[in-house]
Design a protein around this motif. Sequence first.
Motif, PDB file in Angstrom:
ATOM      1  N   HIS A 138       0.837  -1.203   0.000  1.00  0.00           N
ATOM      2  CA  HIS A 138       0.000   0.000   0.000  1.00  0.00           C
ATOM      3  C   HIS A 138       0.869   1.248   0.000  1.00  0.00           C
ATOM      4  O   HIS A 138       1.817   1.350   0.765  1.00  0.00           O
ATOM      5  CB  HIS A 138      -0.917   0.016   1.229  1.00  0.00           C
ATOM      6  N   LEU A 139       0.512   2.176  -0.886  1.00  0.00           N
ATOM      7  CA  LEU A 139       1.171   3.465  -0.924  1.00  0.00           C
ATOM      8  C   LEU A 139       0.370   4.439  -0.069  1.00  0.00           C
ATOM      9  O   LEU A 139      -0.846   4.310   0.046  1.00  0.00           O
ATOM     10  CB  LEU A 139       1.237   3.983  -2.368  1.00  0.00           C
ATOM     11  N   ASP A 140       1.037   5.406   0.494  1.00  0.00           N
ATOM     12  CA  ASP A 140       0.361   6.379   1.348  1.00  0.00           C
ATOM     13  C   ASP A 140      -0.304   7.441   0.472  1.00  0.00           C
ATOM     14  O   ASP A 140       0.142   8.588   0.401  1.00  0.00           O
ATOM     15  CB  ASP A 140       1.349   7.013   2.318  1.00  0.00           C
ATOM     16  N   MET A 141      -1.357   7.016  -0.238  1.00  0.00           N
ATOM     17  CA  MET A 141      -2.062   7.888  -1.169  1.00  0.00           C
ATOM     18  C   MET A 141      -3.478   7.351  -1.324  1.00  0.00           C
ATOM     19  O   MET A 141      -3.681   6.141  -1.340  1.00  0.00           O
ATOM     20  CB  MET A 141      -1.352   7.879  -2.519  1.00  0.00           C
ATOM     21  N   ASP A 142      -4.447   8.254  -1.449  1.00  0.00           N
ATOM     22  CA  ASP A 142      -5.835   7.839  -1.644  1.00  0.00           C
ATOM     23  C   ASP A 142      -6.341   8.310  -3.006  1.00  0.00           C
ATOM     24  O   ASP A 142      -5.725   9.143  -3.670  1.00  0.00           O
ATOM     25  CB  ASP A 142      -6.735   8.340  -0.516  1.00  0.00           C
ATOM     26  N   ALA A 143      -7.473   7.781  -3.425  1.00  0.00           N
ATOM     27  CA  ALA A 143      -8.042   8.077  -4.750  1.00  0.00           C
ATOM     28  C   ALA A 143      -8.421   9.546  -4.887  1.00  0.00           C
ATOM     29  O   ALA A 143      -8.195  10.156  -5.936  1.00  0.00           O
ATOM     30  CB  ALA A 143      -9.263   7.194  -5.006  1.00  0.00           C
ATOM     31  N   GLU A 144      -8.980  10.111  -3.844  1.00  0.00           N
ATOM     32  CA  GLU A 144      -9.422  11.507  -3.894  1.00  0.00           C
ATOM     33  C   GLU A 144      -8.272  12.458  -4.206  1.00  0.00           C
ATOM     34  O   GLU A 144      -8.440  13.465  -4.897  1.00  0.00           O
ATOM     35  CB  GLU A 144     -10.049  11.863  -2.537  1.00  0.00           C
ATOM     36  N   THR A 145      -7.085  12.125  -3.731  1.00  0.00           N
ATOM     37  CA  THR A 145      -5.900  12.947  -3.982  1.00  0.00           C
ATOM     38  C   THR A 145      -5.239  12.559  -5.303  1.00  0.00           C
ATOM     39  O   THR A 145      -4.844  13.425  -6.083  1.00  0.00           O
ATOM     40  CB  THR A 145      -4.892  12.779  -2.830  1.00  0.00           C
ATOM     41  N   ALA A 146      -5.108  11.272  -5.561  1.00  0.00           N
ATOM     42  CA  ALA A 146      -4.337  10.792  -6.710  1.00  0.00           C
ATOM     43  C   ALA A 146      -5.006  11.037  -8.054  1.00  0.00           C
ATOM     44  O   ALA A 146      -4.346  11.449  -9.019  1.00  0.00           O
ATOM     45  CB  ALA A 146      -4.048   9.294  -6.551  1.00  0.00           C
ATOM     46  N   ILE A 147      -6.298  10.795  -8.161  1.00  0.00           N
ATOM     47  CA  ILE A 147      -6.973  10.862  -9.465  1.00  0.00           C
ATOM     48  C   ILE A 147      -6.831  12.242 -10.125  1.00  0.00           C
ATOM     49  O   ILE A 147      -6.446  12.318 -11.298  1.00  0.00           O
ATOM     50  CB  ILE A 147      -8.433  10.399  -9.353  1.00  0.00           C
ATOM     51  N   PRO A 148      -7.095  13.351  -9.421  1.00  0.00           N
ATOM     52  CA  PRO A 148      -6.944  14.652 -10.083  1.00  0.00           C
ATOM     53  C   PRO A 148      -5.513  14.930 -10.552  1.00  0.00           C
ATOM     54  O   PRO A 148      -5.304  15.551 -11.591  1.00  0.00           O
ATOM     55  CB  PRO A 148      -7.364  15.665  -9.010  1.00  0.00           C
ATOM     56  N   VAL A 149      -4.528  14.454  -9.801  1.00  0.00           N
ATOM     57  CA  VAL A 149      -3.133  14.676 -10.182  1.00  0.00           C
ATOM     58  C   VAL A 149      -2.792  13.871 -11.431  1.00  0.00           C
ATOM     59  O   VAL A 149      -2.154  14.381 -12.357  1.00  0.00           O
ATOM     60  CB  VAL A 149      -2.174  14.347  -9.014  1.00  0.00           C
ATOM     61  N   PHE A 150      -3.214  12.618 -11.489  1.00  0.00           N
ATOM     62  CA  PHE A 150      -2.971  11.817 -12.687  1.00  0.00           C
ATOM     63  C   PHE A 150      -3.647  12.444 -13.897  1.00  0.00           C
ATOM     64  O   PHE A 150      -3.049  12.540 -14.970  1.00  0.00           O
ATOM     65  CB  PHE A 150      -3.427  10.364 -12.496  1.00  0.00           C
ATOM     66  N   LYS A 151      -4.886  12.883 -13.742  1.00  0.00           N
ATOM     67  CA  LYS A 151      -5.585  13.525 -14.856  1.00  0.00           C
ATOM     68  C   LYS A 151      -4.805  14.748 -15.348  1.00  0.00           C
ATOM     69  O   LYS A 151      -4.584  14.920 -16.544  1.00  0.00           O
ATOM     70  CB  LYS A 151      -6.995  13.948 -14.441  1.00  0.00           C
ATOM     71  N   LYS A 152      -4.388  15.585 -14.428  1.00  0.00           N
ATOM     72  CA  LYS A 152      -3.673  16.819 -14.784  1.00  0.00           C
ATOM     73  C   LYS A 152      -2.366  16.505 -15.514  1.00  0.00           C
ATOM     74  O   LYS A 152      -2.072  17.099 -16.557  1.00  0.00           O
ATOM     75  CB  LYS A 152      -3.393  17.641 -13.528  1.00  0.00           C
ATOM     76  N   LYS A 153      -1.563  15.588 -14.987  1.00  0.00           N
ATOM     77  CA  LYS A 153      -0.253  15.305 -15.583  1.00  0.00           C
ATOM     78  C   LYS A 153      -0.385  14.607 -16.938  1.00  0.00           C
ATOM     79  O   LYS A 153       0.405  14.861 -17.850  1.00  0.00           O
ATOM     80  CB  LYS A 153       0.612  14.481 -14.622  1.00  0.00           C
ATOM     81  N   ILE A 154      -1.375  13.745 -17.084  1.00  0.00           N
ATOM     82  CA  ILE A 154      -1.599  13.086 -18.379  1.00  0.00           C
ATOM     83  C   ILE A 154      -2.097  14.119 -19.393  1.00  0.00           C
ATOM     84  O   ILE A 154      -1.695  14.109 -20.559  1.00  0.00           O
ATOM     85  CB  ILE A 154      -2.588  11.907 -18.239  1.00  0.00           C
ATOM     86  N   GLU A 155      -2.953  15.027 -18.955  1.00  0.00           N
ATOM     87  CA  GLU A 155      -3.423  16.094 -19.843  1.00  0.00           C
ATOM     88  C   GLU A 155      -2.266  17.006 -20.249  1.00  0.00           C
ATOM     89  O   GLU A 155      -2.160  17.405 -21.407  1.00  0.00           O
ATOM     90  CB  GLU A 155      -4.547  16.891 -19.183  1.00  0.00           C
ATOM     91  N   GLU A 156      -1.371  17.315 -19.315  1.00  0.00           N
ATOM     92  CA  GLU A 156      -0.190  18.129 -19.634  1.00  0.00           C
ATOM     93  C   GLU A 156       0.714  17.415 -20.646  1.00  0.00           C
ATOM     94  O   GLU A 156       1.445  18.066 -21.392  1.00  0.00           O
ATOM     95  CB  GLU A 156       0.598  18.462 -18.369  1.00  0.00           C
ATOM     96  N   ALA A 157       0.656  16.090 -20.674  1.00  0.00           N
ATOM     97  CA  ALA A 157       1.447  15.306 -21.632  1.00  0.00           C
ATOM     98  C   ALA A 157       0.767  15.257 -23.004  1.00  0.00           C
ATOM     99  O   ALA A 157       1.299  14.662 -23.940  1.00  0.00           O
ATOM    100  CB  ALA A 157       1.678  13.892 -21.096  1.00  0.00           C
ATOM    101  N   GLY A 158      -0.429  15.855 -23.134  1.00  0.00           N
ATOM    102  CA  GLY A 158      -1.072  15.978 -24.435  1.00  0.00           C
ATOM    103  C   GLY A 158      -2.277  15.097 -24.686  1.00  0.00           C
ATOM    104  O   GLY A 158      -2.715  14.945 -25.821  1.00  0.00           O
ATOM    105  N   TYR A 159      -2.871  14.532 -23.644  1.00  0.00           N
ATOM    106  CA  TYR A 159      -3.999  13.623 -23.798  1.00  0.00           C
ATOM    107  C   TYR A 159      -5.207  14.138 -23.042  1.00  0.00           C
ATOM    108  O   TYR A 159      -5.079  14.781 -22.009  1.00  0.00           O
ATOM    109  CB  TYR A 159      -3.642  12.225 -23.261  1.00  0.00           C
ATOM    110  N   SER A 160      -6.389  13.837 -23.547  1.00  0.00           N
ATOM    111  CA  SER A 160      -7.577  14.092 -22.745  1.00  0.00           C
ATOM    112  C   SER A 160      -7.872  12.798 -21.981  1.00  0.00           C
ATOM    113  O   SER A 160      -7.605  11.699 -22.461  1.00  0.00           O
ATOM    114  CB  SER A 160      -8.759  14.533 -23.603  1.00  0.00           C
TER     115      SER A 160
END
Length: 170
Positions: free
Chosen positions: A22-44
């Motif tokens: 288990h990583l010290d991270m929850d979905a509420e925190t992780a999901i928006p960050v993944f969305k943002k960084k993937i979008e910054e990489a050029g994907y919707s």
Amino acid sequence: DDRERTAGQDIAEGKACTAFEHLDMDAETAIPVFKKKIEEAGYSVEEFYQSSMNIVQDDYRSYNTYYNFDLLKDESWKGGLELFFDTATGKMHGIQLDMDREETGGMTVGALEAMKALGLLDEKTDGEALLESMMEEATEDTIGHVVQDGLEIELMLYEVEEETRYSLTI
């Protein structure tokens, strides 16, 4: 099946699964960050579905809640992102990113940037160098594997309808 459980049963019991670290991270925190960084990489990033699979067998407990996203570029499907978490505790188990060869650079670096932004990878980690080292090792018979900042990161090749696809798992 008496081994399958509902998410509500797992949450009420409150015991972490034993099948994954288990990583010290929850979905509420992780999901928006993944969305943002993937979008910054050029994907919707579009939510595809959410599901849960929870199994207990003796001392073995596998509790997973999956969040699946389609990754698009120019309105075309380019890959998929799955984030998975312990159903009972909400702690992150890891990610899986599926893509074709042309998308490995952008998607992988985007995912690794998300891991850095969440404090799960060291800020100094060079995502492109990490990807290159795994690409050198990855064949259809071999998985590119590294341990970086305590995380196991794997890159695997597989064939789908005569097309080579890549799967990154952290």
